[in-house]
Scaffold this active site. Structure first.
Site, PDB file in Angstrom:
ATOM      1  N   CYS A 150       8.416   8.397  31.356  1.00 14.76           N
ATOM      2  CA  CYS A 150       8.793   8.386  29.761  1.00 14.76           C
ATOM      3  C   CYS A 150       8.930  10.043  29.527  1.00 14.76           C
ATOM      4  O   CYS A 150       7.959  10.564  30.066  1.00 14.76           O
ATOM      5  CB  CYS A 150       7.709   7.876  29.105  1.00 14.76           C
ATOM      6  SG  CYS A 150       7.794   8.047  27.439  1.00 14.76           S
ATOM      7  N   THR A 151       9.904  10.534  28.880  1.00 12.88           N
ATOM      8  CA  THR A 151       9.989  12.101  28.948  1.00 12.88           C
ATOM      9  C   THR A 151       9.007  12.297  28.001  1.00 12.88           C
ATOM     10  O   THR A 151       8.730  13.663  27.757  1.00 12.88           O
ATOM     11  CB  THR A 151      11.684  12.253  27.941  1.00 12.88           C
ATOM     12  OG1 THR A 151      11.792  11.487  27.074  1.00 12.88           O
ATOM     13  CG2 THR A 151      12.534  12.084  29.156  1.00 12.88           C
ATOM     14  N   HIS A 152       8.298  11.802  27.171  1.00 12.66           N
ATOM     15  CA  HIS A 152       7.119  12.019  26.561  1.00 12.66           C
ATOM     16  C   HIS A 152       6.011  12.579  27.469  1.00 12.66           C
ATOM     17  O   HIS A 152       5.147  13.406  27.137  1.00 12.66           O
ATOM     18  CB  HIS A 152       6.775  11.311  25.482  1.00 12.66           C
ATOM     19  CG  HIS A 152       7.436  10.987  24.248  1.00 12.66           C
ATOM     20  ND1 HIS A 152       8.597  10.682  24.236  1.00 12.66           N
ATOM     21  CD2 HIS A 152       7.171  11.403  22.841  1.00 12.66           C
ATOM     22  CE1 HIS A 152       9.310  10.570  22.941  1.00 12.66           C
ATOM     23  NE2 HIS A 152       8.183  11.057  22.145  1.00 12.66           N
ATOM     24  N   ASP A 175      16.817  11.590  22.188  1.00 16.44           N
ATOM     25  CA  ASP A 175      15.665  11.062  22.554  1.00 16.44           C
ATOM     26  C   ASP A 175      15.111  10.321  21.075  1.00 16.44           C
ATOM     27  O   ASP A 175      15.374  10.609  19.961  1.00 16.44           O
ATOM     28  CB  ASP A 175      14.520  11.988  23.065  1.00 16.44           C
ATOM     29  CG  ASP A 175      13.226  11.172  23.571  1.00 16.44           C
ATOM     30  OD1 ASP A 175      13.512  10.139  24.023  1.00 16.44           O
ATOM     31  OD2 ASP A 175      12.081  11.786  23.203  1.00 16.44           O
ATOM     32  N   SER A 176      14.217   9.294  21.456  1.00 20.54           N
ATOM     33  CA  SER A 176      13.633   8.617  20.359  1.00 20.54           C
ATOM     34  C   SER A 176      12.746   9.846  19.430  1.00 20.54           C
ATOM     35  O   SER A 176      12.318   9.564  18.155  1.00 20.54           O
ATOM     36  CB  SER A 176      12.656   7.592  20.485  1.00 20.54           C
ATOM     37  OG  SER A 176      11.458   8.212  21.529  1.00 20.54           O
ATOM     38  N   CYS A 231      15.939  10.178  27.474  1.00 24.15           N
ATOM     39  CA  CYS A 231      14.687   8.855  27.351  1.00 24.15           C
ATOM     40  C   CYS A 231      14.890   7.848  28.076  1.00 24.15           C
ATOM     41  O   CYS A 231      15.948   7.177  28.129  1.00 24.15           O
ATOM     42  CB  CYS A 231      15.214   8.444  25.703  1.00 24.15           C
ATOM     43  SG  CYS A 231      14.028   7.003  25.291  1.00 24.15           S
ATOM     44  N   ASN A 232      13.685   7.497  28.624  1.00 21.38           N
ATOM     45  CA  ASN A 232      13.845   6.564  29.795  1.00 21.38           C
ATOM     46  C   ASN A 232      13.990   5.048  29.223  1.00 21.38           C
ATOM     47  O   ASN A 232      14.663   4.105  29.624  1.00 21.38           O
ATOM     48  CB  ASN A 232      12.659   6.302  30.599  1.00 21.38           C
ATOM     49  CG  ASN A 232      12.401   7.423  31.612  1.00 21.38           C
ATOM     50  OD1 ASN A 232      12.676   7.535  32.521  1.00 21.38           O
ATOM     51  ND2 ASN A 232      11.962   8.879  31.015  1.00 21.38           N
ATOM     52  N   THR A 233      13.410   4.814  27.996  1.00 20.56           N
ATOM     53  CA  THR A 233      13.356   3.535  27.238  1.00 20.56           C
ATOM     54  C   THR A 233      15.007   3.197  26.934  1.00 20.56           C
ATOM     55  O   THR A 233      15.660   2.156  27.377  1.00 20.56           O
ATOM     56  CB  THR A 233      12.753   3.469  26.031  1.00 20.56           C
ATOM     57  OG1 THR A 233      11.224   3.986  26.617  1.00 20.56           O
ATOM     58  CG2 THR A 233      12.462   2.196  25.540  1.00 20.56           C
ATOM     59  N   TYR A 256       9.971   4.016  20.488  1.00 22.42           N
ATOM     60  CA  TYR A 256      11.054   3.084  20.958  1.00 22.42           C
ATOM     61  C   TYR A 256      10.438   1.848  21.577  1.00 22.42           C
ATOM     62  O   TYR A 256      10.771   0.745  21.784  1.00 22.42           O
ATOM     63  CB  TYR A 256      12.276   3.405  21.615  1.00 22.42           C
ATOM     64  CG  TYR A 256      13.419   3.980  20.844  1.00 22.42           C
ATOM     65  CD1 TYR A 256      13.521   4.294  19.315  1.00 22.42           C
ATOM     66  CD2 TYR A 256      14.744   4.209  21.335  1.00 22.42           C
ATOM     67  CE1 TYR A 256      14.366   4.937  18.713  1.00 22.42           C
ATOM     68  CE2 TYR A 256      15.683   4.781  20.476  1.00 22.42           C
ATOM     69  CZ  TYR A 256      15.629   5.062  19.446  1.00 22.42           C
ATOM     70  OH  TYR A 256      16.706   5.529  18.689  1.00 22.42           O
ATOM     71  N   GLY A 257       9.306   2.334  22.684  1.00 25.31           N
ATOM     72  CA  GLY A 257       9.028   1.537  23.678  1.00 25.31           C
ATOM     73  C   GLY A 257       8.268   0.376  23.402  1.00 25.31           C
ATOM     74  O   GLY A 257       8.587  -0.474  24.523  1.00 25.31           O
TER      75      GLY A 257
HETATM   76  N1  DGL Z   1      10.613   9.238  25.362  1.00 22.89           N
HETATM   77  C1  DGL Z   1      11.147   7.921  25.570  1.00 22.89           C
HETATM   78  C2  DGL Z   1      11.107   7.518  27.075  1.00 22.89           C
HETATM   79  O1  DGL Z   1      11.380   8.509  27.965  1.00 22.89           O
HETATM   80  C3  DGL Z   1      10.526   6.796  24.434  1.00 22.89           C
HETATM   81  C4  DGL Z   1       9.291   7.022  23.977  1.00 22.89           C
HETATM   82  C5  DGL Z   1       9.200   5.959  22.927  1.00 22.89           C
HETATM   83  O2  DGL Z   1       9.845   6.239  21.837  1.00 22.89           O
HETATM   84  O3  DGL Z   1       8.520   4.898  22.859  1.00 22.89           O
HETATM   85  O4  DGL Z   1      10.861   6.350  27.485  1.00 22.89           O
END
Ligand code: DGL
Length: 281
Positions: A203-205, A6-7, A69-71, A38-39
């Site tokens: 978003c996994t966050h 993940d990021s 990570c979705n992104t 990353y988003g």
């Molecule tokens: N946790 C990540 C996601 O699922 C990325 C969040 C990020 O780095 O912006 O999208």
């Protein structure tokens, strides 16, 4: 050994469910804190950073890497699977998977391989809300893949551009709640105030502030647990492809970051009190 990427810290929401399910497997988690979030980054940067991290995980012995990570999944997975991996020295022996497919499977109750609507899905008229980063939402992957399987489902997306970064920075709860409230009201405006039947925290966050989404979403809205549906699907995948695990694994967990390990370990403790220490990648 399984690699999870993940990021930043968000992928730990997925990792924690996975290590519960696969107690005997070795896991290595890599967080790219040098480049988080990353988003809002350009797609080519996300592809490059993700490829570098997957290579690092392969080099460390993971034969299967899950982009937690979705992104990264929305932007980079197809390129890595179709263009990079087949020409790399890991072709045929290693693989990289993402988390969008299992989430779409969970949301539509349709296996990924089924790409046209089946009964009763074709009559499903639910509304699904998707919260994500700028890049995940602009990729359009969730509405595209959901509508292939459930064409009458309305998918309403909402960019929460600052939320992942704010979670990483451990901003005060009130600030996080403000960002969640803004996101939820933006989404509800897009549905003309009608509550979505289901919400994907894409978003996994975001599961780290699920309680805030729960507080501001209407009670009617069911929040899909991405870590759970991803782990269900991963379990199924590994049952079919056990060769990605080595026979001699012992439940070892390694946490790595491209950032400052002590700072990252400290921040991770906020939502995982006994998290093992991170080391530098
Ligand atoms: N946790 C990540 C996601 O699922 C990325 C969040 C990020 O780095 O912006 O999208």
């Amino acid at each position: 050994m399984i690699g999870v990427f993940d990021s930043g810290l968000g992928g730990l929401t997925v990792l924690r469910v996975l290590i519960e399910r696969f107690k005997a497997a070795d896991f290595v988690y890599l967080a790219d804190h040098a480049h988080v979030p990353y988003g809002n980054r350009p797609s080519e940067d996300i592809i490059g950073y993700t490829r570098d991290c997957v290579e690092d995980l392969f080099d460390r012995g993971a034969k299967l890497v899950l982009l937690g990570c979705n992104t990264a999944t929305a932007v980079a997975l197809r390129r890595l699977q179709q263009e990079w991996l087949p020409k790399s020295r890991w072709a045929g022996t290693h693989n990289v998977l993402g988390i969008v497919a299992p989430t779409v499977e969970g949301a539509t109750q349709t296996p990924w391989a089924v790409t046209s609507p089946q009964y009763p899905q074709k009559y499903n008229t639910d509304t699904i809300g998707v919260f994500g980063t700028t890049r995940t939402v602009s990729s359009g992957v969730y509405p595209e893949e959901i509508s292939k399987r459930c064409p009458k489902v309305i998918v309403v997306q909402q960019i929460c551009s600052e939320l992942a970064g704010a979670i990483e920075e451990k901003r005060p709860e009130a600030e996080l709640e403000h960002l969640v409230r803004l996101g939820v009201s933006g989404l509800l405006d897009g549905t003309n105030g009608m509550p979505p039947h289901r919400a994907i925290l894409g978003c996994t966050h975001f599961p780290l502030v699920e309680h805030l989404f729960r507080k501001h979403l209407p009670p009617f809205t069911r929040i899909l647990s991405q870590p759970e549906v991803v782990s269900d699907s991963f379990e199924d995948y590994l049952a079919r492809k056990p060769h990605y695990l080595n026979g001699n694994e012992s439940g070892k967990l390694t946490l790595l970051t491209t950032g400052d390990p002590s700072d990252v370990s400290e921040k991770a403790r906020v939502f995982w009190p006994d998290v093992p220490a991170f080391a530098r990648a």
